[in-house]
Design a protein around this motif. Structure first.
Motif, short mmCIF file in Angstrom:
data_model
loop_
_atom_site.label_atom_id
_atom_site.label_comp_id
_atom_site.label_asym_id
_atom_site.label_seq_id
_atom_site.Cartn_x
_atom_site.Cartn_y
_atom_site.Cartn_z
N UNK A 1 10.76 6.74 -8.33
CA UNK A 1 11.07 6.62 -6.90
C UNK A 1 10.41 5.40 -6.25
N UNK A 2 11.05 4.95 -5.18
CA UNK A 2 10.57 3.78 -4.45
C UNK A 2 9.09 3.94 -4.09
N UNK A 3 8.37 2.85 -4.27
CA UNK A 3 6.94 2.73 -3.96
C UNK A 3 6.04 3.45 -4.94
N UNK A 4 6.60 3.91 -6.06
CA UNK A 4 5.71 4.35 -7.15
C UNK A 4 4.87 3.16 -7.59
N UNK A 5 3.59 3.38 -7.75
CA UNK A 5 2.69 2.29 -8.11
C UNK A 5 2.85 1.93 -9.58
N UNK B 1 6.14 1.60 6.88
CA UNK B 1 4.72 1.95 6.99
C UNK B 1 4.15 2.34 5.64
N UNK B 2 4.95 3.01 4.83
CA UNK B 2 4.46 3.42 3.51
C UNK B 2 4.07 2.20 2.68
N UNK B 3 4.91 1.15 2.70
CA UNK B 3 4.58 -0.06 1.95
C UNK B 3 3.31 -0.69 2.49
N UNK B 4 3.20 -0.80 3.81
CA UNK B 4 2.00 -1.41 4.41
C UNK B 4 0.75 -0.63 4.05
N UNK C 1 3.85 -5.22 9.75
CA UNK C 1 3.31 -4.72 8.50
C UNK C 1 2.02 -5.41 8.11
N UNK C 2 1.92 -6.72 8.35
CA UNK C 2 0.70 -7.46 8.05
C UNK C 2 -0.48 -6.86 8.81
N UNK C 3 -0.26 -6.59 10.09
CA UNK C 3 -1.34 -6.03 10.90
C UNK C 3 -1.69 -4.62 10.46
N UNK C 4 -0.69 -3.83 10.11
CA UNK C 4 -0.99 -2.47 9.65
C UNK C 4 -1.77 -2.51 8.34
N UNK C 5 -1.45 -3.48 7.50
CA UNK C 5 -2.16 -3.63 6.22
C UNK C 5 -3.59 -4.13 6.44
N UNK C 6 -3.83 -4.83 7.54
CA UNK C 6 -5.14 -5.44 7.77
C UNK C 6 -5.29 -6.76 7.03
N UNK C 7 -4.17 -7.49 6.89
CA UNK C 7 -4.16 -8.72 6.12
C UNK C 7 -3.91 -9.91 7.04
N UNK D 1 -2.51 -1.85 1.92
CA UNK D 1 -3.86 -1.73 2.47
C UNK D 1 -4.78 -1.02 1.49
N UNK D 2 -4.29 0.04 0.88
CA UNK D 2 -5.11 0.80 -0.06
C UNK D 2 -5.43 0.00 -1.31
N UNK D 3 -4.58 -0.98 -1.62
CA UNK D 3 -4.85 -1.87 -2.76
C UNK D 3 -5.83 -2.96 -2.41
N UNK D 4 -6.19 -3.08 -1.13
CA UNK D 4 -7.12 -4.12 -0.72
C UNK D 4 -6.47 -5.47 -0.48
N UNK D 5 -5.15 -5.49 -0.23
CA UNK D 5 -4.43 -6.74 -0.02
C UNK D 5 -4.87 -7.38 1.29
N UNK D 6 -5.26 -8.64 1.23
CA UNK D 6 -5.78 -9.34 2.40
C UNK D 6 -4.93 -10.52 2.84
N UNK D 7 -3.87 -10.84 2.10
CA UNK D 7 -2.95 -11.89 2.51
C UNK D 7 -1.56 -11.53 2.03
N UNK D 8 -0.57 -11.72 2.92
CA UNK D 8 0.83 -11.45 2.58
C UNK D 8 1.65 -12.69 2.90
N UNK D 9 2.44 -13.12 1.90
CA UNK D 9 3.23 -14.35 2.01
C UNK D 9 4.69 -14.00 2.30
N UNK D 10 5.34 -14.83 3.12
CA UNK D 10 6.68 -14.56 3.64
C UNK D 10 7.37 -15.91 3.83
#
Length: 679
Positions: free
Chosen positions: A359-363, A64-67, A113-119, A71-80
């Motif tokens: 630490x993990x997820x430091x921007x 959830x932290x990554x998602x 995660x995609x849905x939580x991000x809103x992407x 989201x806070x970065x404004x990411x609108x598409x995630x590739x997998x």
């Protein structure tokens, strides 16, 4: 794409000097002149513009932290599922033979995660070790069984890297590794996948102009990778896929030609209706594994490239990667750079354990570049032209539907604060301080304030600054925007332009004005009361970008139409003609042959002149004539044995042309001062 271990191609050292960063000058006070032209429209900001890559070897993919950070970065598409892993990954049992699959990275976890991000999701179907049936089953599971509504599906990843051209990093179990075989399977995949869900969009892999192996014709192939794939599969695809790791932090100037050349290839090879085919940059990183990867120089380059790509109509730009892993550790601009291609820290250490990431997820700094882009250019905004008179400062601008205008200013100077003086065309800002978003070197957040004026601001060193401006007056009652212009009957000096009429508002529309973009300046080509116009006195062999503006009976102006880009040719007939043929190409140079024919009176002694279209092109060598280059001008003088050209006579000469960016070929040649027909 780079992933642990990083490919050596992305390990070139870059210094701040290579970035074009100048030294500080304490007495430098002259403001940088910035021009923002609201009459010169570029592409609209797409919903999916800000994207990033997820990889199944990333144990933090599903948290959830990554998602929430994405989201806070404004990411609108995630590739997998992660670059080259796509061609070994089998979604149904969540395995990647020969690779590592981290726990908690399966498709359903990714989609949560995609849905939580809103992407939205971009899924890469396995071409290298998979089948069309496997891909169709994935579509059925995703969109029929689960109702995820995944719209974008790629067929494979960097499949030209399967050994067909020599280098092999992409898994490919097909006995035939040619572009023709890839195209045949793209057709089969598309038909099988769309039989399950006809609404999905299918993407095919292309080589990026000036990126290996672009331009190379493999043994037994009918053309380059792009030519063969588009010719055979163009009718079955909806978008094409580019990847770009420029290996330097100052290559945004290559983007307009990169995208224009891709569009030309689509138009030439993909068949009728090819204008529907979009362009996706599904992997992008500044490409410097040791300079500016996690620090501010890389972030500035990222923001510049994202803005330039989106302004030229790419519908998504997807950063490689969300998490990636530590690389070469250096000091850049006063901060530790971890050589990590991720947006967020993986918390990994060097092999000897001497240095560890935060630490993990430091921007990391590029995270803030994406965040700044999402706040600067929002879906539905339209890019407009902006330029500066100094290379240290870069400008981009967008116009918002409600009338606001936003300007992104990037100061690449390492130590110098630059004041800017901003001039607007087609927009009058309201009085008072604008809203200012700022990210500076080493900062851990974007700050928001009301400061400065609409026409003046000071940019800190190594900073991104967005000014958001309100218009001085409302746009109510003004004409609507003219529709997308089209062009036909393009010659060397004329072009017939037409467009859908603009909706009238409070007053009837009196006329339409046709403008050419010349940098950030609009030059009026003419006006008409109708919805078509023939532009005249154009320059041969020149790319033009056109906007149309409606003016009502009271003088009110509409917003500019979407842009139209076309390139003029050379005279249909002339006393001379030149044919340029590429014999071989190795993605950084080519052997060219010029066939020169005299259609006029006999010539005894000739000189051929042409100009390289771009500064990154140069003459390597030439033969069968005396070749010289001065700046971008090339002069070719006959040898003693081929100086006589009777009527109908020809001479053939050859050269090696070098290039380090998109290779726009020369198209305008003069023979003894006469403009020739280029065939």
């Amino acid at each position: 794409m780079p992933k642990p271990p990083l490919r050596a191609a992305f390990a070139a050292l870059l210094t701040l000097t290579a970035l074009g960063v100048p030294p500080a000058h304490a007495d430098e006070v002259t403001p940088v002149a910035v021009t923002v032209n609201a009459r010169a429209a570029l592409a609209a900001v797409p919903e999916t513009g800000i994207g990033a890559n997820h990889a199944i070897w990333d144990a933090h993919l599903g948290t959830d932290e990554t998602a929430d950070l994405l989201k806070d970065a404004g990411t609108k598409l995630l590739r997998y599922p992660g670059g080259s892993y796509s061609d070994i990954y089998h979604w149904a049992d969540h395995t990647a033979p020969g690779g590592y699959v981290a726990p908690g990275t399966d498709f359903d976890t990714f989609m949560r995660g995609v849905r939580r991000t809103g992407a939205q999701a971009m899924v890469t179907a396995n071409y290298g070790t998979g089948t069309a049936e496997e891909a169709a089953a994935w579509v059925r599971y995703a969109n029929v069984t689960k109702g995820y509504g995944v719209k974008y599906w790629e067929i494979g990843n960097e499949n030209y890297g399967n050994g067909h051209y020599g280098a092999a990093w992409e898994a490919d179990e097909h006995a035939d590794k040619s572009p023709a075989e890839y195209a045949r399977h793209v057709v089969a995949y598309s038909e099988a996948m769309k039989a399950v869900d006809p609404t999905i969009k299918i993407g095919a892999v292309l080589t990026t102009p000036a990126g290996w192996p672009d331009g190379i014709v493999g043994e037994g192939d009918a053309g380059t990778w792009n030519q063969v794939v588009l010719s055979a599969a163009g009718s079955k695809i909806d978008f094409v896929i580019l990847h770009w790791y420029p290996g330097a932090l100052d290559k945004a100037a290559h983007i307009p030609d990169m995208i224009e050349l891709t569009r030309r290839q689509i138009a030439e090879y993909a068949g009728p209706g090819s204008e529907r085919i979009g362009i996706a940059m599904t992997e992008f990183n500044t490409g410097s594994s040791s300079r500016g990867t996690t620090t501010q120089p890389g972030a500035l380059a990222a923001a510049d490239a994202y803005a330039t790509l989106l302004a030229h109509g790419v519908f998504t730009v997807d950063w490689w990667n969300v998490h990636n892993g530590i690389g070469e550790v250096t000091q850049v601009a006063g901060h530790t750079d971890y050589g990590d291609f991720g947006l967020l820290s993986s918390g990994t250490c060097t092999s000897d354990g001497s240095v560890c990431e935060p630490p993990v997820n430091t921007r990391f700094a590029p995270y803030y570049a994406l965040q700044m882009m999402s706040r600067f250019a929002r879906p539905g905004d339209r890019f407009i032209r902006a330029a500066t008179d100094r290379p240290e400062v870069v400008a981009h601008a967008v116009r918002r539907p409600g009338g606001e205008l936003a300007v992104l200013l990037i100061n690449t100077s390492a130590e110098t604060s630059h004041p800017v003086a901003i001039r607007y065309s087609g927009f009058t800002p309201a009085s008072g301080a604008p809203t200012v978003l700022t990210h500076t070197n080493g900062a851990t957040a974007i700050t928001t304030s009301a400061a400065g004026t609409a026409t003046g601001h000071t940019l800190p060193p190594l900073s991104m600054t967005t000014l958001v401006l309100r218009p001085a007056a409302a746009e109510a009652g003004l004409p609507g925007t003219p529709g997308q212009p089209a062009v036909r009957d393009v010659t060397d000096t004329t072009a017939a332009i037409s467009w859908p009429a603009a909706p009238a508002a409070a007053r009837p529309i009196a006329k339409y004005e046709v403008y050419r973009q010349n940098g950030a300046i609009s030059e009026q080509l003419g006006e008409t009361s109708g919805t078509s116009f023939t532009a005249r006195n154009l320059k041969p062999g020149t790319r033009y970008t056109i906007n149309v503006i409606a003016r009502d009976s009271g003088g009110g102006l509409s917003r500019p139409s979407p842009p139209l880009t076309f390139t003029t040719g050379t005279p249909a007939s002339s006393s001379c003609s030149v044919r340029l043929t590429k014999q071989t190409d190795w993605a950084s140079g080519y052997v060219g042959v010029l066939d020169i024919t005299n259609h006029g009176a006999p010539i005894d002694g000739w000189t051929l002149n042409f100009r390289w279209p771009r500064t990154w092109q140069s003459l390597g060598s030439g033969w069968s004539a005396t070749w010289t280059q001065n700046g971008t001008d090339v002069r070719v003088v006959n040898d003693p044995g081929n100086g006589s050209l009777p009527t109908g006579g020809s001479a053939t000469v050859g050269f090696v042309g070098n290039y380090s960016g998109p290779n726009v070929l020369p198209s305008v040649f003069t023979l003894n001062g006469t403009l020739c027909t280029t065939r």
